[in-house]
Enzyme design. Structure first.
Site, PDB file in Angstrom:
ATOM      1  N   GLN A  25      21.835  37.577  26.796  1.00 40.08           N
ATOM      2  CA  GLN A  25      22.943  38.479  27.103  1.00 40.08           C
ATOM      3  C   GLN A  25      22.978  39.659  26.140  1.00 40.08           C
ATOM      4  O   GLN A  25      23.288  40.786  26.532  1.00 40.08           O
ATOM      5  CB  GLN A  25      24.276  37.726  27.052  1.00 40.08           C
ATOM      6  CG  GLN A  25      24.490  36.805  28.234  1.00 40.08           C
ATOM      7  CD  GLN A  25      24.350  37.511  29.566  1.00 40.08           C
ATOM      8  OE1 GLN A  25      23.406  37.245  30.311  1.00 40.08           O
ATOM      9  NE2 GLN A  25      25.261  38.406  29.869  1.00 40.08           N
ATOM     10  N   HIS A  36      21.201  43.015  26.989  1.00 35.88           N
ATOM     11  CA  HIS A  36      21.735  44.027  27.900  1.00 35.88           C
ATOM     12  C   HIS A  36      22.200  45.285  27.180  1.00 35.88           C
ATOM     13  O   HIS A  36      21.971  46.399  27.653  1.00 35.88           O
ATOM     14  CB  HIS A  36      22.926  43.451  28.676  1.00 35.88           C
ATOM     15  CG  HIS A  36      22.543  42.620  29.852  1.00 35.88           C
ATOM     16  ND1 HIS A  36      22.083  43.154  31.030  1.00 35.88           N
ATOM     17  CD2 HIS A  36      22.552  41.281  30.036  1.00 35.88           C
ATOM     18  CE1 HIS A  36      21.825  42.196  31.897  1.00 35.88           C
ATOM     19  NE2 HIS A  36      22.103  41.043  31.322  1.00 35.88           N
ATOM     20  N   GLU A  61      32.950  36.111  31.196  1.00 40.15           N
ATOM     21  CA  GLU A  61      32.220  36.515  32.400  1.00 40.15           C
ATOM     22  C   GLU A  61      31.249  35.403  32.805  1.00 40.15           C
ATOM     23  O   GLU A  61      31.213  34.979  33.962  1.00 40.15           O
ATOM     24  CB  GLU A  61      31.463  37.811  32.119  1.00 40.15           C
ATOM     25  CG  GLU A  61      30.605  38.292  33.270  1.00 40.15           C
ATOM     26  CD  GLU A  61      29.711  39.457  32.863  1.00 40.15           C
ATOM     27  OE1 GLU A  61      29.190  40.127  33.780  1.00 40.15           O
ATOM     28  OE2 GLU A  61      29.496  39.694  31.657  1.00 40.15           O
ATOM     29  N   HIS A  62      30.441  34.950  31.852  1.00 41.45           N
ATOM     30  CA  HIS A  62      29.524  33.830  32.070  1.00 41.45           C
ATOM     31  C   HIS A  62      29.882  32.721  31.084  1.00 41.45           C
ATOM     32  O   HIS A  62      29.981  32.971  29.880  1.00 41.45           O
ATOM     33  CB  HIS A  62      28.069  34.232  31.796  1.00 41.45           C
ATOM     34  CG  HIS A  62      27.612  35.468  32.496  1.00 41.45           C
ATOM     35  ND1 HIS A  62      27.695  36.729  31.919  1.00 41.45           N
ATOM     36  CD2 HIS A  62      27.050  35.645  33.719  1.00 41.45           C
ATOM     37  CE1 HIS A  62      27.200  37.616  32.753  1.00 41.45           C
ATOM     38  NE2 HIS A  62      26.807  37.000  33.862  1.00 41.45           N
ATOM     39  N   ASP A 120      21.649  35.401  37.164  1.00 36.83           N
ATOM     40  CA  ASP A 120      21.388  36.835  37.250  1.00 36.83           C
ATOM     41  C   ASP A 120      20.452  37.180  38.395  1.00 36.83           C
ATOM     42  O   ASP A 120      20.500  38.288  38.932  1.00 36.83           O
ATOM     43  CB  ASP A 120      20.787  37.339  35.939  1.00 36.83           C
ATOM     44  CG  ASP A 120      21.814  37.501  34.836  1.00 36.83           C
ATOM     45  OD1 ASP A 120      23.016  37.529  35.152  1.00 36.83           O
ATOM     46  OD2 ASP A 120      21.415  37.589  33.667  1.00 36.83           O
ATOM     47  N   HIS A 176      66.676  48.186  61.599  1.00 37.36           N
ATOM     48  CA  HIS A 176      65.710  47.105  61.828  1.00 37.36           C
ATOM     49  C   HIS A 176      66.261  46.134  62.874  1.00 37.36           C
ATOM     50  O   HIS A 176      65.541  45.686  63.771  1.00 37.36           O
ATOM     51  CB  HIS A 176      65.423  46.349  60.521  1.00 37.36           C
ATOM     52  CG  HIS A 176      64.519  47.082  59.575  1.00 37.36           C
ATOM     53  ND1 HIS A 176      64.835  48.303  59.046  1.00 37.36           N
ATOM     54  CD2 HIS A 176      63.308  46.737  59.062  1.00 37.36           C
ATOM     55  CE1 HIS A 176      63.864  48.699  58.243  1.00 37.36           C
ATOM     56  NE2 HIS A 176      62.923  47.758  58.235  1.00 37.36           N
TER      57      HIS A 176
END
Length: 458
Positions: free
Chosen positions: A270, A273, A339-340, A373, A432
């Site tokens: 990770q 990235h 996230e993961h 991924d 209404h």
């Protein structure tokens, strides 16, 4: 081997509150507000001047000015033809598995009859046109093409356009692997534009340099840098967006039954990235944490993007959180809402079943994040920065709108009309109620006795 140690946050013997956990756990982040003044003029200029402005900013930021925004069809065909066979085969595996998983996400239409003669059904209608952003910064992302296109196609979106930054090395076209992935998926419209100007052009549309229309989209999905995120925020009143994605992140909940080499590799993967990527280990074993540090030190010796990885792992967004027990570790990872999230513990299935907050959960030693991924079949466009507490990753449902269809008969309306009128009066919205009463007056030629409408008098 190089010496390396992730920074420590020691929660052993402590019982921090949820707010304290959220405040002090390591977290990557970017200040979108800080760049809005920079991005807003770009968005406004593209809204006003269209393609000319987008190309001006492309030349300024990407160092290349394409002849036109839309990539010619023959370039897509050529990119697919020249795609290495092994890459094509791997993409086909990724596409096949993603289609299988996302096909099972399609929800059936529901039909409910809350009263005799009254029917409410729920239809799922796809968004008509979607722009899919594929970044082109530190890496090439054909996998993002797959992850965005497949659920949109399964949802039934009829018009898709991919926007990806032009590359000077490829004559002002997006990376050929991105073009090939688009062609493999049958996407015929690709725009050579990136950054905030791409988001603005997708939102507002324009006329290409050859006079052809670049139609605006109704929704924009896909990850990007802080400028892309800021442009999404500025355009979200015009188009729908999937999320404001921040830097990628992984949390690993592990005990001493895990393999420190595996965990180290996943944390590094990770960090590869982005320098802002977050890699967090949560464990009740200080000895295991030390073993992971040692394994990271070894693996840094053959890591390609060493400076990027080392910067991310050494940043304040990464570290080891020491806890007393796996139960406490679960409380930590739920507060973090990664996230993961990897679960590498004894009884990993049981532990994973108790997780409440995560974008995606990877269970056991043979389910690394990198599998998700590319080829697990799951989607890798996931909520970051704690947003997994309330939001989900990209799915077929992202591209569908649930629409209620209401069909009541005369008798069914009459049976509930009094309740409608009573509630309308309670809210001081008498028109209404009149919309109900006058239907019966029109049908009968004279006002229906109030007491006959659900027995309620006005």
């Amino acid at each position: 081997m190089s010496e390396f140690a992730l920074r420590r946050i020691d929660l052993r013997g402590a019982t921090p509150s949820l707010s304290q956990l959220r405040a002090h756990l390591p977290r990557g982040g970017v200040d979108v507000e800080a760049v809005l003044p920079t991005v807003a003029p770009v968005v406004d200029d593209v809204r006003t001047r269209g393609v000319a402005a987008a190309l001006d900013y492309t030349e300024r930021f990407d160092g290349v000015r394409p002849d036109r925004v839309r990539v010619p069809a023959d370039e897509l065909t050529r990119a697919l033809r020249e795609l290495p066979a092994d890459v094509r085969a791997a993409l086909e595996v990724s596409i096949e598995r993603a289609r299988a998983v996302h096909a099972d996400e399609v929800m059936p239409e529901t039909v409910t009859e809350p009263a005799p003669g009254g029917v409410v059904s729920r239809r799922w209608i796809p968004v008509d046109r979607v722009g899919l952003y594929v970044p082109g910064g530190n890496a090439v992302y054909p996998s993002s093409v797959v992850m965005n296109v497949v659920p949109a196609q399964v949802a039934g979106v009829e018009s898709l356009v991919i926007a990806s930054p032009p590359q000077a090395a490829f004559g002002g076209l997006p990376h050929p692997t991105v073009l090939a992935a688009a062609a493999l998926l049958g996407v015929t419209e690709v725009w050579s534009v990136g950054g905030a100007q791409a988001v603005a052009l997708l939102a507002y549309g324009g006329v290409d340099t050859d006079g052809s229309d670049l139609d605006p989209v109704s929704m924009i999905t896909g990850p990007g840098n802080i400028y892309v995120t800021a442009a999404k925020r500025l355009c979200r009143a015009v188009v729908g967006i999937d999320a404001e994605a921040g830097p990628t992140e992984i949390a690993v909940l592990a005990d001493d039954s895990a393999d420190p080499i595996h965990v180290a590799a996943d944390l590094i993967s990770q960090a590869e990235h982005d320098v802002l990527a977050a890699s967090v280990l949560v464990t009740p074993s200080a000895d295991f944490a030390a073993a992971v540090d040692a394994a990271i030190g070894v693996q840094l010796g053959f890591t390609k993007h060493l400076e990027r990885v080392r910067t991310a792992l050494a940043g304040s967004q990464s570290g080891v959180v020491l806890v007393d027990t796996i139960d406490q570790g679960l409380r930590v990872v739920d507060a973090y809402a990664a996230e993961h999230l990897e679960i590498q513990t004894r009884d990993a299935d049981e532990v994973a079943a108790r997780v409440h907050n995560a974008g995606a959960i990877f269970v056991g030693p043979w389910s690394p994040v990198s599998l998700g991924d590319y080829c697990a079949g799951s989607n890798h466009v996931l909520p970051t920065a704690g947003c997994a507490r309330y939001s989900s990753g990209l799915s077929v449902q992202t591209f569908l709108r649930g629409v209620h269809v209401i069909t009541y008969s005369r008798d069914a309306l009459a049976a509930v009309g009094g309740s409608v009128r009573t509630l309308a009066d309670a809210e001081d919205l008498p028109a209404h109620g009149e919309a109900v009463r006058l239907r019966f007056e029109t049908l009968e030629g004279e006002a229906l006795a109030p007491e006959t409408v659900n027995g309620a008098a006005r």
